[in-house]
Each structure stands twice: as structure tokens, then as C-alpha cells.
Design a protein around this motif. Structure first.
Motif, PDB file in Angstrom:
ATOM      1  N   MET A  68       0.747  -1.023   0.236  1.00 30.98           N
ATOM      2  CA  MET A  68      -0.015   0.090  -0.028  1.00 30.98           C
ATOM      3  C   MET A  68       0.479   0.989   0.139  1.00 30.98           C
ATOM      4  N   ALA A  69       0.450   2.363  -0.850  1.00 31.38           N
ATOM      5  CA  ALA A  69       1.413   3.587  -0.940  1.00 31.38           C
ATOM      6  C   ALA A  69       0.441   4.636   0.062  1.00 31.38           C
ATOM      7  N   SER A  70       1.025   5.656   0.246  1.00 35.44           N
ATOM      8  CA  SER A  70      -0.219   6.455   0.602  1.00 35.44           C
ATOM      9  C   SER A  70       0.277   8.066   0.878  1.00 35.44           C
ATOM     10  N   LEU A  71      -0.055   8.981   0.143  1.00 38.28           N
ATOM     11  CA  LEU A  71       0.439   9.931  -0.098  1.00 38.28           C
ATOM     12  C   LEU A  71      -0.561  11.024   0.668  1.00 38.28           C
ATOM     13  N   ASN A  72       0.566  12.116   1.162  1.00 36.23           N
ATOM     14  CA  ASN A  72       0.202  13.290   1.641  1.00 36.23           C
ATOM     15  C   ASN A  72      -0.206  14.813   1.260  1.00 36.23           C
ATOM     16  N   CYS A  73      -0.980  15.537   0.694  1.00 35.50           N
ATOM     17  CA  CYS A  73      -0.946  16.663   0.298  1.00 35.50           C
ATOM     18  C   CYS A  73      -1.813  17.563   1.245  1.00 35.50           C
ATOM     19  N   THR A  74      -1.130  19.332   1.384  1.00 38.57           N
ATOM     20  CA  THR A  74      -2.039  19.963   2.634  1.00 38.57           C
ATOM     21  C   THR A  74      -1.896  21.175   1.297  1.00 38.57           C
ATOM     22  N   SER A  75      -2.751  21.993   1.500  1.00 40.15           N
ATOM     23  CA  SER A  75      -2.492  23.402   1.009  1.00 40.15           C
ATOM     24  C   SER A  75      -2.627  24.364   2.259  1.00 40.15           C
ATOM     25  N   SER A  76      -2.213  25.996   1.726  1.00 41.15           N
ATOM     26  CA  SER A  76      -2.266  26.072   3.273  1.00 41.15           C
ATOM     27  C   SER A  76      -2.717  27.812   2.679  1.00 41.15           C
ATOM     28  N   ASP A  77      -3.396  27.358   1.601  1.00 44.20           N
ATOM     29  CA  ASP A  77      -4.810  28.205   1.262  1.00 44.20           C
ATOM     30  C   ASP A  77      -5.848  28.032   1.717  1.00 44.20           C
ATOM     31  N   ARG A  78      -6.144  29.040   2.179  1.00 48.83           N
ATOM     32  CA  ARG A  78      -7.284  28.538   3.256  1.00 48.83           C
ATOM     33  C   ARG A  78      -8.887  28.871   2.464  1.00 48.83           C
ATOM     34  N   ASN A  79      -8.611  28.985   1.304  1.00 50.23           N
ATOM     35  CA  ASN A  79      -9.801  29.505  -0.040  1.00 50.23           C
ATOM     36  C   ASN A  79      -9.910  28.735  -1.170  1.00 50.23           C
ATOM     37  N   VAL A  80      -9.344  27.286  -1.429  1.00 48.38           N
ATOM     38  CA  VAL A  80      -9.038  26.612  -2.325  1.00 48.38           C
ATOM     39  C   VAL A  80     -10.267  25.398  -1.340  1.00 48.38           C
ATOM     40  N   ASP A  81     -10.831  24.913  -2.435  1.00 49.71           N
ATOM     41  CA  ASP A  81     -12.415  24.345  -3.044  1.00 49.71           C
ATOM     42  C   ASP A  81     -12.319  22.173  -3.417  1.00 49.71           C
ATOM     43  N   TYR A  82     -11.303  22.702  -4.110  1.00 52.60           N
ATOM     44  CA  TYR A  82     -10.853  21.825  -5.135  1.00 52.60           C
ATOM     45  C   TYR A  82      -9.264  20.641  -5.134  1.00 52.60           C
ATOM     46  N   PHE A  83     -10.014  19.816  -5.109  1.00 55.73           N
ATOM     47  CA  PHE A  83      -8.262  19.137  -4.727  1.00 55.73           C
ATOM     48  C   PHE A  83      -8.188  17.869  -6.230  1.00 55.73           C
ATOM     49  N   TRP A  84      -7.059  17.551  -6.864  1.00 54.64           N
ATOM     50  CA  TRP A  84      -6.437  17.172  -7.738  1.00 54.64           C
ATOM     51  C   TRP A  84      -5.468  16.032  -7.880  1.00 54.64           C
ATOM     52  N   TRP A  85      -5.262  15.217  -8.120  1.00 54.10           N
ATOM     53  CA  TRP A  85      -4.247  14.368  -8.080  1.00 54.10           C
ATOM     54  C   TRP A  85      -3.597  13.626  -9.377  1.00 54.10           C
ATOM     55  N   TYR A  86      -2.887  14.152  -9.936  1.00 54.80           N
ATOM     56  CA  TYR A  86      -2.278  13.382 -11.460  1.00 54.80           C
ATOM     57  C   TYR A  86      -0.555  12.860 -10.824  1.00 54.80           C
ATOM     58  N   ARG A  87      -0.636  12.098 -11.917  1.00 46.89           N
ATOM     59  CA  ARG A  87       0.470  10.865 -11.988  1.00 46.89           C
ATOM     60  C   ARG A  87       1.492  11.183 -13.187  1.00 46.89           C
ATOM     61  N   GLN A  88       2.870  11.158 -13.352  1.00 49.19           N
ATOM     62  CA  GLN A  88       3.234  11.943 -14.186  1.00 49.19           C
ATOM     63  C   GLN A  88       4.891  10.614 -14.422  1.00 49.19           C
ATOM     64  N   HIS A  89       4.408   9.780 -15.195  1.00 46.16           N
ATOM     65  CA  HIS A  89       5.715   9.327 -15.585  1.00 46.16           C
ATOM     66  C   HIS A  89       7.432   9.872 -15.778  1.00 46.16           C
ATOM     67  N   SER A  90       8.146   9.359 -15.573  1.00 47.56           N
ATOM     68  CA  SER A  90       9.354   9.660 -16.387  1.00 47.56           C
ATOM     69  C   SER A  90       9.458  10.160 -17.638  1.00 47.56           C
ATOM     70  N   GLY A  91       9.588  10.738 -17.803  1.00 49.43           N
ATOM     71  CA  GLY A  91       9.259  11.205 -19.602  1.00 49.43           C
ATOM     72  C   GLY A  91       8.197  11.776 -20.498  1.00 49.43           C
ATOM     73  N   LYS A  92       7.005  11.616 -19.279  1.00 47.10           N
ATOM     74  CA  LYS A  92       5.421  11.400 -20.104  1.00 47.10           C
ATOM     75  C   LYS A  92       5.169  13.526 -19.593  1.00 47.10           C
ATOM     76  N   SER A  93       4.174  12.935 -20.040  1.00 47.84           N
ATOM     77  CA  SER A  93       2.949  14.535 -19.502  1.00 47.84           C
ATOM     78  C   SER A  93       2.346  14.301 -17.748  1.00 47.84           C
ATOM     79  N   PRO A  94       1.406  15.232 -16.643  1.00 45.89           N
ATOM     80  CA  PRO A  94       1.055  14.665 -16.018  1.00 45.89           C
ATOM     81  C   PRO A  94      -0.405  14.670 -16.486  1.00 45.89           C
ATOM     82  N   LYS A  95      -1.058  12.842 -15.773  1.00 47.66           N
ATOM     83  CA  LYS A  95      -3.034  12.841 -16.415  1.00 47.66           C
ATOM     84  C   LYS A  95      -3.372  12.911 -15.352  1.00 47.66           C
TER      85      LYS A  95
END
Lengths: 113, 114
Positions: free
Chosen positions: A18-45
């Protein structure tokens, strides 16, 4: 100062683990979160997005969001070598076409067979 | 499906010269285009956001004078890096979206500066 902080910077998990990744925003006005994956040499998807408190599951991927703490996490179960990539978290204040996505530096995931 | 093409994929320019990169949305009409730079240290920076019928908004540390952007229609955008220097090296990514949908990225233009 980075507005979107991701941790850990890098992560090694065994195949099937199991892989667990974390993310926190310091901008209290954000409402939307996105996760992208970028393989080496490729564009983020885009992997998954989440806008409401709680959990969202798609196959082996589960995303959690706690809007009060502006924290989201991505969990990958039964990790595969093909999951090895840079995982980027992004946050925005809206979901409209003028939404500005702010990205973190990413977590580099390596899945070892 | 939605695709975003960027070209050139790689470019090398001499210090102090300029280069132009292009971005084309295929299969959808891009109501907004965002240009990002991913530095060798992997920092993902937003350069500017261009939305149809609105002025192009540049982020702090990026200016129109340095990174002029053209977004003439719903499928095409171009950006020029003027007077490129070492600190401008990196992967320049174009992200295009239609309305509230997903931001789709192109494969990027990798800029090297000699």
C-alpha cells in the motif's frame, strides 16, 4: 512559500503493498483537489479529483479529503511497478474554466518487485 | 478523446535568444489554457492562465514582457520565451481544459539553454 505541500518527497513500496501519499494546502480558500500522475518523460495525467469531504474510490486508488484541515491523501493498494511515477497534488479555489491549479512538488513513488 | 499536442518536444537555444512553443487542443474546445514550467528541481510553477474572453493573467515572477502568450482561438495557444537564460531551463507544459472539466496536459516542450 509553497502553497501546496506534499509528503513524503519520495516513497518506496514493495509490489503488492500500500502506498500512501499526503497533500496539504495552506490556502484556506481552496475547494478543489486534484491528483495527477506523471511517468518519467511523460505529461501529467489526471488520476482523481475530489471536492467533497470524505472518500472516493476508483479501482486500486482511494482519495480522502478533509476540508477543515485542507488535507487530502491518495492511497494505492496492491501497488504495481507500473505505478512508479511522480504523483502531483493540485488545489484550486474553484472548478470553473478560470480555476488556477496550484501544484505541489510531488511525491516520487517507486514500486519494487 | 481529448488530446493536447505541444511542439517542439525539445529545443536548445543559445543564451539570450528566444524560442516559441505551441500548444494545440484536439477533440475539444479549450476555454482556458494554462502554461506551467517544471524546473530541473521538479518545481511545478504556473506561468500564466489564459481564459477565453478574459485577459491573460500572469503569476508572480512571470511577465508578459518575458513570456508573451497568444491564444487566438479555442484550439491553439503559443508562448515565447524571450532572452532565454539558464534559469529558464525546464519542461514547459501546456494544460488545456473545456469548461469545468479536467485539465489535460500536453507532453511538454523541454527547453535547454546553452
Amino acid at each position: 512559500q509553497q502553497k501546496v505541500q506534499q509528503s513524503p518527497e519520495s516513497l518506496i513500496v514493495p509490489e503488492g503493498g500500500m502506498a500512501s501519499l499526503n497533500c496539504t494546502s495552506s490556502d484556506r480558500n481552496v475547494d478543489y483537489f486534484w491528483w495527477y500522475r506523471q511517468h518519467s518523460g511523460k505529461s501529467p495525467k489526471m488520476l482523481m479529483s475530489i471536492f467533497s469531504n470524505g472518500e472516493k474510490e476508483e479501482g486500486r486508488f482511494t482519495v480522502h479529503l478533509n476540508k477543515a484541515s485542507l488535507h487530502t491523501s491518495l492511497h494505492i493498494r496492491d501497488s504495481q511497478p507500473s505505478d512508479s511515477a511522480l504523483y502531483l497534488c493540485a488545489a484550486s479555489r474553484s472548478g470553473g474554466s478560470n480555476a488556477k491549479l496550484t501544484f505541489g512538488k510531488g511525491t516520487k513513488l517507486s514500486v519494487k518487485s | 478523446g481529448a488530446l493536447v499536442y505541444q511542439y517542439p518536444r525539445r529545443t536548445i537555444c543559445k543564451s539570450g535568444t528566444s524560442m516559441r512553443m505551441e500548444c494545440q487542443a484536439v477533440g475539444f474546445q479549450a476555454t482556458s489554457v494554462a502554461w506551467y514550467r517544471q524546473s530541473p528541481q521538479k518545481t511545478f510553477e504556473l506561468i500564466a492562465l489564459s481564459t477565453v474572453n478574459s485577459a491573460i493573467k500572469y503569476e508572480q515572477n512571470f511577465t508578459q514582457e518575458k513570456f508573451p502568450i497568444s491564444h487566438p482561438n479555442l484550439s491553439f495557444s503559443s508562448m515565447t520565451v524571450l532572452n532565454a537564460y539558464l534559469e529558464d531551463r525546464g519542461l514547459y507544459l501546456c494544460g488545456a481544459r473545456a469548461g469545468q472539466n479536467t485539465l489535460y496536459f500536453g507532453a511538454g516542450t523541454r527547453l535547454s539553454v546553452l
